[in-house]
Design an enzyme around this catalytic site. Structure first.
Site, mmCIF file in Angstrom:
data_model
loop_
_atom_site.group_PDB
_atom_site.id
_atom_site.type_symbol
_atom_site.label_atom_id
_atom_site.label_comp_id
_atom_site.label_asym_id
_atom_site.label_seq_id
_atom_site.Cartn_x
_atom_site.Cartn_y
_atom_site.Cartn_z
ATOM 1 N N ARG A 143 0.833 -1.211 0.000
ATOM 2 C CA ARG A 143 0.000 0.000 0.000
ATOM 3 C C ARG A 143 0.865 1.258 0.000
ATOM 4 O O ARG A 143 0.556 2.242 -0.672
ATOM 5 C CB ARG A 143 -0.940 -0.018 1.211
ATOM 6 C CG ARG A 143 -1.724 1.266 1.447
ATOM 7 C CD ARG A 143 -2.799 1.513 0.376
ATOM 8 N NE ARG A 143 -3.439 2.808 0.561
ATOM 9 C CZ ARG A 143 -4.724 2.996 0.805
ATOM 10 N NH1 ARG A 143 -5.542 1.975 0.860
ATOM 11 N NH2 ARG A 143 -5.201 4.201 0.967
ATOM 12 N N GLU A 144 1.935 1.243 0.774
ATOM 13 C CA GLU A 144 2.771 2.433 0.928
ATOM 14 C C GLU A 144 3.560 2.781 -0.333
ATOM 15 O O GLU A 144 3.625 3.935 -0.724
ATOM 16 C CB GLU A 144 3.727 2.264 2.111
ATOM 17 C CG GLU A 144 3.062 2.321 3.460
ATOM 18 C CD GLU A 144 2.553 3.703 3.821
ATOM 19 O OE1 GLU A 144 3.051 4.707 3.273
ATOM 20 O OE2 GLU A 144 1.651 3.780 4.673
ATOM 21 N N SER A 145 4.198 1.769 -0.927
ATOM 22 C CA SER A 145 5.114 2.083 -2.042
ATOM 23 C C SER A 145 5.064 1.059 -3.170
ATOM 24 O O SER A 145 5.967 1.020 -3.997
ATOM 25 C CB SER A 145 6.549 2.155 -1.522
ATOM 26 O OG SER A 145 7.002 0.850 -1.142
ATOM 27 N N TYR A 203 -7.572 2.833 4.304
ATOM 28 C CA TYR A 203 -6.205 2.314 4.422
ATOM 29 C C TYR A 203 -6.159 0.929 5.068
ATOM 30 O O TYR A 203 -5.615 -0.007 4.487
ATOM 31 C CB TYR A 203 -5.327 3.303 5.193
ATOM 32 C CG TYR A 203 -3.878 2.918 5.229
ATOM 33 C CD1 TYR A 203 -3.015 3.320 4.216
ATOM 34 C CD2 TYR A 203 -3.365 2.141 6.249
ATOM 35 C CE1 TYR A 203 -1.680 2.958 4.231
ATOM 36 C CE2 TYR A 203 -2.035 1.776 6.270
ATOM 37 C CZ TYR A 203 -1.195 2.185 5.271
ATOM 38 O OH TYR A 203 0.133 1.818 5.287
#
Length: 186
Positions: free
Chosen positions: A43-45, A140
């Site tokens: 999800r982050e990168s 998220y």
């Protein structure tokens, strides 16, 4: 949520770059499930695939694969390169383990806090709101937990002897196709 094709490409990238061992070591060290760590990194990168050339994201505020935010974690980000993947994964895992303890093992709340900060999530909970109400995209933790489930299935399939002859080549093709499609300019 992202597709299994995209997750497969991300997992292939992590394996090709030799980063899976860092995730596995951090998972064991801090007692955080491997699939959860990979889901946060996804999800982050996109497990590193979405980082800019200088190893950052989030308009330069997020550092490395786990997107450690320089505004809230200056002690780490000032002393580590965005390309120090081992330290980045270790720090992100340690922080997530701390959040899991802080939120009494509630994974959704801890994951939301990884994104929005523990104070914002706690405030939302006290106000009777879902933890995701203060996160990026307001989804998220739900998205990360969906990715965790998919990653768990893909990792499970890729280690099954009877299916590995199909899954690994397909993951390599997915990664190559993804790389080709994202590097083409209109």
């Amino acid at each position: 949520m992202t597709s299994s094709f995209s997750i497969s490409a991300e997992l292939t990238y992590v394996r090709i770059r030799g980063l899976m061992g860092y995730f596995a070591d951090a998972s064991r060290r801090y007692g955080v499930p491997l699939a959860l760590l990979l889901a946060v990194a996804s999800r982050e990168s996109r497990m590193g695939l979405a980082l800019s050339a200088d190893g950052t994201g989030d308009w330069g505020n997020g550092i490395g694969i786990m997107q450690i935010d320089r505004r809230y974690h200056p002690g780490f980000t000032e002393n580590h390169s965005p390309f120090d993947h081992q330290a980045n994964i270790d720090y992100g895992t340690e922080y997530l383990a701390k959040l899991l303890r802080q939120f009494n093992g509630n994974t959704a709340q801890a994951v939301a806090a990884y994104n929005a900060g523990p104070n914002r999530v706690q405030t939302a909970i006290y106000a009777g709101l879902p933890p995701d109400s203060v996160t990026t995209g307001r989804d998220y933790s739900q998205d990360v937990l969906g990715r965790k489930q998919l990653i768990g299935q893909l990792i499970g399939l890729s280690t099954a002897t009877s299916l590995s002859i199909y899954v690994l080549p397909m993951a390599a093709i997915a990664f190559a196709t993804y790389n080709y499609m994202t590097t083409q300019r209109p």
